[in-house]
Design a protein around this motif. Sequence first.
Motif, PDB file in Angstrom:
ATOM      1  N   LEU A  96       0.915  -1.190  -0.008  1.00 40.76           N
ATOM      2  CA  LEU A  96       0.070  -0.109   0.089  1.00 40.76           C
ATOM      3  C   LEU A  96       0.897   1.189   0.047  1.00 40.76           C
ATOM      4  CD1 LEU A  96      -2.792   0.949   0.203  1.00 40.76           C
ATOM      5  CD2 LEU A  96      -2.875   1.097   2.545  1.00 40.76           C
ATOM      6  N   THR A  97       2.011   1.190   0.847  1.00 45.04           N
ATOM      7  CA  THR A  97       2.956   2.329   0.723  1.00 45.04           C
ATOM      8  C   THR A  97       3.320   2.866  -0.735  1.00 45.04           C
ATOM      9  OG1 THR A  97       3.288   2.051   3.249  1.00 45.04           O
ATOM     10  CG2 THR A  97       4.604   3.370   2.036  1.00 45.04           C
ATOM     11  N   VAL A  98       3.956   1.718  -1.184  1.00 41.43           N
ATOM     12  CA  VAL A  98       4.500   1.599  -2.492  1.00 41.43           C
ATOM     13  C   VAL A  98       3.331   2.306  -3.580  1.00 41.43           C
ATOM     14  CG1 VAL A  98       5.545   0.388  -4.387  1.00 41.43           C
ATOM     15  CG2 VAL A  98       6.415   0.151  -2.219  1.00 41.43           C
ATOM     16  N   ALA A  99       2.310   1.923  -3.569  1.00 38.06           N
ATOM     17  CA  ALA A  99       1.158   2.231  -4.197  1.00 38.06           C
ATOM     18  C   ALA A  99       0.781   3.545  -4.147  1.00 38.06           C
ATOM     19  CB  ALA A  99       0.055   1.234  -4.271  1.00 38.06           C
ATOM     20  N   VAL A 100       0.874   4.171  -3.057  1.00 36.65           N
ATOM     21  CA  VAL A 100       0.366   5.353  -2.723  1.00 36.65           C
ATOM     22  C   VAL A 100       1.193   6.130  -3.124  1.00 36.65           C
ATOM     23  CG1 VAL A 100      -0.014   7.175  -0.715  1.00 36.65           C
ATOM     24  CG2 VAL A 100      -1.477   4.919  -0.950  1.00 36.65           C
ATOM     25  N   SER A 101       2.875   6.010  -3.024  1.00 37.50           N
ATOM     26  CA  SER A 101       3.785   6.766  -3.236  1.00 37.50           C
ATOM     27  C   SER A 101       3.971   6.758  -4.879  1.00 37.50           C
ATOM     28  CB  SER A 101       5.172   6.172  -2.978  1.00 37.50           C
ATOM     29  OG  SER A 101       5.197   6.131  -1.437  1.00 37.50           O
ATOM     30  N   LEU A 102       3.860   5.935  -5.684  1.00 38.65           N
ATOM     31  CA  LEU A 102       3.885   5.906  -6.999  1.00 38.65           C
ATOM     32  C   LEU A 102       2.389   6.712  -7.533  1.00 38.65           C
ATOM     33  CD1 LEU A 102       4.871   2.329  -8.012  1.00 38.65           C
ATOM     34  CD2 LEU A 102       6.202   4.336  -8.157  1.00 38.65           C
ATOM     35  N   ALA A 103       1.459   6.685  -6.889  1.00 40.60           N
ATOM     36  CA  ALA A 103       0.463   7.430  -7.425  1.00 40.60           C
ATOM     37  C   ALA A 103       0.650   8.747  -7.265  1.00 40.60           C
ATOM     38  CB  ALA A 103      -0.959   6.827  -6.623  1.00 40.60           C
ATOM     39  N   MET A 104       1.171   9.303  -6.109  1.00 40.41           N
ATOM     40  CA  MET A 104       1.421  10.667  -5.646  1.00 40.41           C
ATOM     41  C   MET A 104       2.539  11.115  -6.897  1.00 40.41           C
ATOM     42  SD  MET A 104       1.288  10.720  -1.623  1.00 40.41           S
ATOM     43  CE  MET A 104       1.989  12.258  -1.498  1.00 40.41           C
ATOM     44  N   VAL A 105       3.506  10.509  -7.200  1.00 35.44           N
ATOM     45  CA  VAL A 105       4.591  10.658  -8.135  1.00 35.44           C
ATOM     46  C   VAL A 105       3.957  10.887  -9.537  1.00 35.44           C
ATOM     47  CG1 VAL A 105       6.483  10.112  -9.262  1.00 35.44           C
ATOM     48  CG2 VAL A 105       6.380   9.768  -6.934  1.00 35.44           C
ATOM     49  N   ALA A 150       0.785  11.641 -10.003  1.00 30.75           N
ATOM     50  CA  ALA A 150      -0.529  12.553 -10.118  1.00 30.75           C
ATOM     51  C   ALA A 150       0.535  13.938 -10.258  1.00 30.75           C
ATOM     52  CB  ALA A 150      -0.941  12.661  -8.824  1.00 30.75           C
ATOM     53  N   SER A 151       1.644  14.138  -9.552  1.00 30.56           N
ATOM     54  CA  SER A 151       2.327  15.461  -9.712  1.00 30.56           C
ATOM     55  C   SER A 151       2.829  15.435 -11.054  1.00 30.56           C
ATOM     56  CB  SER A 151       3.484  15.593  -8.455  1.00 30.56           C
ATOM     57  OG  SER A 151       4.480  14.567  -8.822  1.00 30.56           O
ATOM     58  N   TYR A 152       3.366  14.504 -11.578  1.00 25.39           N
ATOM     59  CA  TYR A 152       3.991  14.577 -13.043  1.00 25.39           C
ATOM     60  C   TYR A 152       2.662  15.075 -13.948  1.00 25.39           C
ATOM     61  CZ  TYR A 152       5.417  13.496 -17.624  1.00 25.39           C
ATOM     62  OH  TYR A 152       6.131  13.396 -18.733  1.00 25.39           O
ATOM     63  N   ILE A 193       0.042  16.704 -13.417  1.00 28.01           N
ATOM     64  CA  ILE A 193      -0.467  18.080 -12.955  1.00 28.01           C
ATOM     65  C   ILE A 193       0.353  18.975 -13.595  1.00 28.01           C
ATOM     66  CG2 ILE A 193      -0.646  19.767 -11.227  1.00 28.01           C
ATOM     67  CD1 ILE A 193      -1.952  17.336  -9.481  1.00 28.01           C
ATOM     68  N   GLY A 194       1.762  18.742 -13.580  1.00 24.53           N
ATOM     69  CA  GLY A 194       2.960  19.493 -13.840  1.00 24.53           C
ATOM     70  C   GLY A 194       2.700  19.672 -15.502  1.00 24.53           C
ATOM     71  N   ALA A 195       2.628  18.391 -15.987  1.00 23.27           N
ATOM     72  CA  ALA A 195       2.707  18.519 -17.624  1.00 23.27           C
ATOM     73  C   ALA A 195       1.330  19.352 -18.161  1.00 23.27           C
ATOM     74  CB  ALA A 195       2.592  16.920 -18.007  1.00 23.27           C
ATOM     75  N   GLY A 196       0.234  18.954 -17.419  1.00 21.68           N
ATOM     76  CA  GLY A 196      -1.036  19.856 -17.792  1.00 21.68           C
ATOM     77  C   GLY A 196      -0.811  21.132 -17.662  1.00 21.68           C
ATOM     78  N   ILE A 197      -0.036  21.732 -16.627  1.00 19.59           N
ATOM     79  CA  ILE A 197       0.057  23.085 -16.547  1.00 19.59           C
ATOM     80  C   ILE A 197       0.836  23.784 -17.438  1.00 19.59           C
ATOM     81  CG2 ILE A 197       1.199  24.817 -14.814  1.00 19.59           C
ATOM     82  CD1 ILE A 197       0.073  23.317 -12.538  1.00 19.59           C
ATOM     83  N   ASN A 198       2.066  22.989 -17.888  1.00 21.60           N
ATOM     84  CA  ASN A 198       3.033  23.356 -18.859  1.00 21.60           C
ATOM     85  C   ASN A 198       2.281  23.212 -20.165  1.00 21.60           C
ATOM     86  OD1 ASN A 198       5.527  23.936 -19.822  1.00 21.60           O
ATOM     87  ND2 ASN A 198       5.947  21.711 -20.617  1.00 21.60           N
ATOM     88  N   ASN A 199       1.505  22.331 -20.639  1.00 24.20           N
ATOM     89  CA  ASN A 199       0.592  22.505 -21.742  1.00 24.20           C
ATOM     90  C   ASN A 199      -0.344  23.849 -21.870  1.00 24.20           C
ATOM     91  OD1 ASN A 199       1.832  20.252 -22.806  1.00 24.20           O
ATOM     92  ND2 ASN A 199       0.393  18.706 -22.137  1.00 24.20           N
ATOM     93  N   SER A 200      -0.908  23.656 -20.898  1.00 24.81           N
ATOM     94  CA  SER A 200      -1.990  25.209 -20.840  1.00 24.81           C
ATOM     95  C   SER A 200      -1.246  26.288 -20.951  1.00 24.81           C
ATOM     96  CB  SER A 200      -3.030  24.943 -19.614  1.00 24.81           C
ATOM     97  OG  SER A 200      -2.221  25.191 -18.337  1.00 24.81           O
ATOM     98  N   PHE A 201      -0.008  26.479 -20.303  1.00 22.51           N
ATOM     99  CA  PHE A 201       0.671  27.492 -20.253  1.00 22.51           C
ATOM    100  C   PHE A 201       1.282  27.662 -21.831  1.00 22.51           C
ATOM    101  CE2 PHE A 201       4.781  29.744 -20.260  1.00 22.51           C
ATOM    102  CZ  PHE A 201       4.541  30.649 -19.633  1.00 22.51           C
TER     103      PHE A 201
END
Length: 163
Positions: free
Chosen positions: A28-37, A39-41, A43-51
Amino acid sequence: MAIRVDYVLKETGTNLVRNLTLTFAAVLTVAVSLAMVAASYLIGAGINNSFLGLRSDVDLFVYMNPSATQEQIKAMSKTLDASPQVKEFQFFDASRSYEEFKRLFRDQPDLINTIKPEDLPQSFRIKPKSTDAEVVSSLGDTLGAKEGVLRVEYAAEYAKRMQ
Protein backbone atom coordinates in the motif's frame (compact mmCIF):
# COMPACT_ATOMS: atom_id res chain seq x y z
CA MET A 1 28.63 -19.49 -0.51
CA ALA A 2 26.00 -20.49 -3.02
CA ILE A 3 22.42 -19.32 -2.62
CA ARG A 4 19.71 -21.68 -3.64
CA VAL A 5 16.93 -19.95 -5.54
CA ASP A 6 14.24 -22.38 -4.43
CA TYR A 7 15.14 -21.80 -0.77
CA VAL A 8 14.97 -18.01 -1.15
CA LEU A 9 11.61 -18.15 -2.92
CA LYS A 10 10.17 -20.60 -0.35
CA GLU A 11 11.28 -18.43 2.60
CA THR A 12 10.02 -15.24 0.91
CA GLY A 13 6.61 -16.77 0.34
CA THR A 14 6.46 -18.11 3.89
CA ASN A 15 7.34 -14.73 5.41
CA LEU A 16 4.85 -12.90 3.21
CA VAL A 17 2.07 -15.20 4.33
CA ARG A 18 3.06 -15.05 8.03
CA ASN A 19 3.30 -11.26 8.05
CA LEU A 20 0.27 -10.49 5.92
CA THR A 21 -0.43 -7.13 7.60
CA LEU A 22 3.13 -5.92 7.11
CA THR A 23 3.10 -7.11 3.49
CA PHE A 24 -0.16 -5.29 2.83
CA ALA A 25 1.20 -2.09 4.47
CA ALA A 26 4.37 -2.22 2.35
CA VAL A 27 2.46 -2.76 -0.89
CA LEU A 28 0.00 0.00 0.00
CA THR A 29 2.84 2.42 0.84
CA VAL A 30 4.55 1.78 -2.50
CA ALA A 31 1.25 2.13 -4.39
CA VAL A 32 0.38 5.44 -2.71
CA SER A 33 3.89 6.78 -3.31
CA LEU A 34 3.76 5.88 -7.00
CA ALA A 35 0.29 7.40 -7.33
CA MET A 36 1.50 10.67 -5.79
CA VAL A 37 4.52 10.80 -8.11
CA ALA A 38 2.32 10.09 -11.15
CA ALA A 39 -0.26 12.70 -10.08
CA SER A 40 2.36 15.40 -9.57
CA TYR A 41 3.89 14.61 -12.97
CA LEU A 42 0.51 14.76 -14.71
CA ILE A 43 -0.42 18.02 -13.00
CA GLY A 44 2.92 19.56 -13.98
CA ALA A 45 2.55 18.40 -17.58
CA GLY A 46 -1.00 19.78 -17.74
CA ILE A 47 0.04 23.17 -16.39
CA ASN A 48 2.94 23.32 -18.84
CA ASN A 49 0.69 22.44 -21.80
CA SER A 50 -1.94 25.00 -20.84
CA PHE A 51 0.74 27.66 -20.36
CA LEU A 52 2.15 26.97 -23.83
CA GLY A 53 -1.34 27.03 -25.31
CA LEU A 54 -2.17 30.35 -23.69
CA ARG A 55 1.15 31.86 -24.69
CA SER A 56 0.54 31.08 -28.35
CA ASP A 57 -2.96 32.60 -28.16
CA VAL A 58 -2.03 36.30 -28.08
CA ASP A 59 -4.10 38.11 -30.72
CA LEU A 60 -4.73 41.69 -31.72
CA PHE A 61 -8.08 42.96 -32.94
CA VAL A 62 -8.06 46.05 -35.16
CA TYR A 63 -11.57 47.48 -35.45
CA MET A 64 -12.09 49.78 -38.39
CA ASN A 65 -14.31 52.87 -38.31
CA PRO A 66 -17.76 52.31 -39.78
CA SER A 67 -16.94 55.14 -42.18
CA ALA A 68 -13.60 53.59 -43.24
CA THR A 69 -13.17 53.54 -46.99
CA GLN A 70 -12.12 50.54 -49.03
CA GLU A 71 -8.79 52.28 -49.67
CA GLN A 72 -8.15 52.52 -45.92
CA ILE A 73 -9.01 48.84 -45.47
CA LYS A 74 -6.72 47.87 -48.36
CA ALA A 75 -3.95 50.06 -46.93
CA MET A 76 -4.31 48.33 -43.54
CA SER A 77 -4.19 44.94 -45.25
CA LYS A 78 -1.00 45.93 -47.11
CA THR A 79 0.53 47.24 -43.88
CA LEU A 80 -0.20 43.98 -42.10
CA ASP A 81 1.06 41.94 -45.04
CA ALA A 82 4.35 43.87 -45.09
CA SER A 83 4.88 43.93 -41.33
CA PRO A 84 7.64 41.60 -40.09
CA GLN A 85 5.89 41.40 -36.70
CA VAL A 86 2.68 39.87 -38.10
CA LYS A 87 2.54 36.10 -38.44
CA GLU A 88 -0.93 35.96 -39.98
CA PHE A 89 -4.12 38.00 -40.15
CA GLN A 90 -7.72 37.68 -41.26
CA PHE A 91 -10.21 40.29 -42.35
CA PHE A 92 -13.74 40.09 -40.95
CA ASP A 93 -16.27 42.11 -42.90
CA ALA A 94 -19.69 42.86 -41.40
CA SER A 95 -21.30 39.62 -42.59
CA ARG A 96 -18.43 37.43 -41.36
CA SER A 97 -18.45 39.28 -38.03
CA TYR A 98 -22.19 38.69 -37.80
CA GLU A 99 -21.77 34.95 -38.43
CA GLU A 100 -19.21 34.78 -35.63
CA PHE A 101 -21.50 36.86 -33.41
CA LYS A 102 -24.36 34.41 -34.01
CA ARG A 103 -22.07 31.48 -33.19
CA LEU A 104 -20.80 33.08 -29.96
CA PHE A 105 -24.27 34.12 -28.74
CA ARG A 106 -26.31 31.20 -30.10
CA ASP A 107 -27.89 30.64 -26.68
CA GLN A 108 -29.23 34.24 -26.58
CA PRO A 109 -31.71 34.53 -29.47
CA ASP A 110 -33.08 37.89 -28.27
CA LEU A 111 -29.64 39.44 -28.59
CA ILE A 112 -29.12 37.91 -32.04
CA ASN A 113 -32.48 39.29 -33.22
CA THR A 114 -31.57 42.76 -31.93
CA ILE A 115 -28.23 43.09 -33.74
CA LYS A 116 -27.99 43.49 -37.51
CA PRO A 117 -24.88 42.71 -39.60
CA GLU A 118 -24.32 46.40 -40.35
CA ASP A 119 -24.16 47.13 -36.60
CA LEU A 120 -20.91 45.17 -36.26
CA PRO A 121 -17.60 46.78 -37.25
CA GLN A 122 -15.21 45.41 -39.82
CA SER A 123 -12.05 44.13 -38.21
CA PHE A 124 -8.70 42.48 -38.67
CA ARG A 125 -7.69 39.55 -36.45
CA ILE A 126 -3.91 39.49 -36.15
CA LYS A 127 -1.58 36.85 -34.74
CA PRO A 128 1.84 38.39 -34.00
CA LYS A 129 5.04 36.42 -34.55
CA SER A 130 6.25 37.22 -31.06
CA THR A 131 4.36 37.00 -27.78
CA ASP A 132 6.76 39.48 -26.17
CA ALA A 133 4.70 42.15 -24.42
CA GLU A 134 6.81 45.01 -25.79
CA VAL A 135 6.48 43.78 -29.38
CA VAL A 136 2.72 43.29 -29.06
CA SER A 137 2.31 46.74 -27.48
CA SER A 138 4.38 48.49 -30.14
CA LEU A 139 2.49 46.70 -32.91
CA GLY A 140 -0.83 47.69 -31.32
CA ASP A 141 0.26 51.32 -30.98
CA THR A 142 1.48 51.43 -34.58
CA LEU A 143 -1.75 49.99 -35.96
CA GLY A 144 -3.90 52.20 -33.75
CA ALA A 145 -2.38 55.31 -35.32
CA LYS A 146 -3.37 54.28 -38.87
CA GLU A 147 -6.11 56.13 -40.69
CA GLY A 148 -9.55 54.53 -40.52
CA VAL A 149 -8.88 52.59 -37.31
CA LEU A 150 -11.52 52.87 -34.60
CA ARG A 151 -9.52 51.05 -31.92
CA VAL A 152 -7.02 48.26 -31.36
CA GLU A 153 -7.67 45.71 -28.66
CA TYR A 154 -5.15 43.28 -27.28
CA ALA A 155 -4.39 41.82 -23.91
CA ALA A 156 -1.34 43.92 -23.01
CA GLU A 157 -1.46 43.03 -19.32
CA TYR A 158 -2.05 39.39 -20.21
CA ALA A 159 0.99 39.39 -22.50
CA LYS A 160 3.14 40.97 -19.79
CA ARG A 161 2.05 38.36 -17.23
CA MET A 162 2.68 35.51 -19.67
CA GLN A 163 6.16 36.85 -20.33
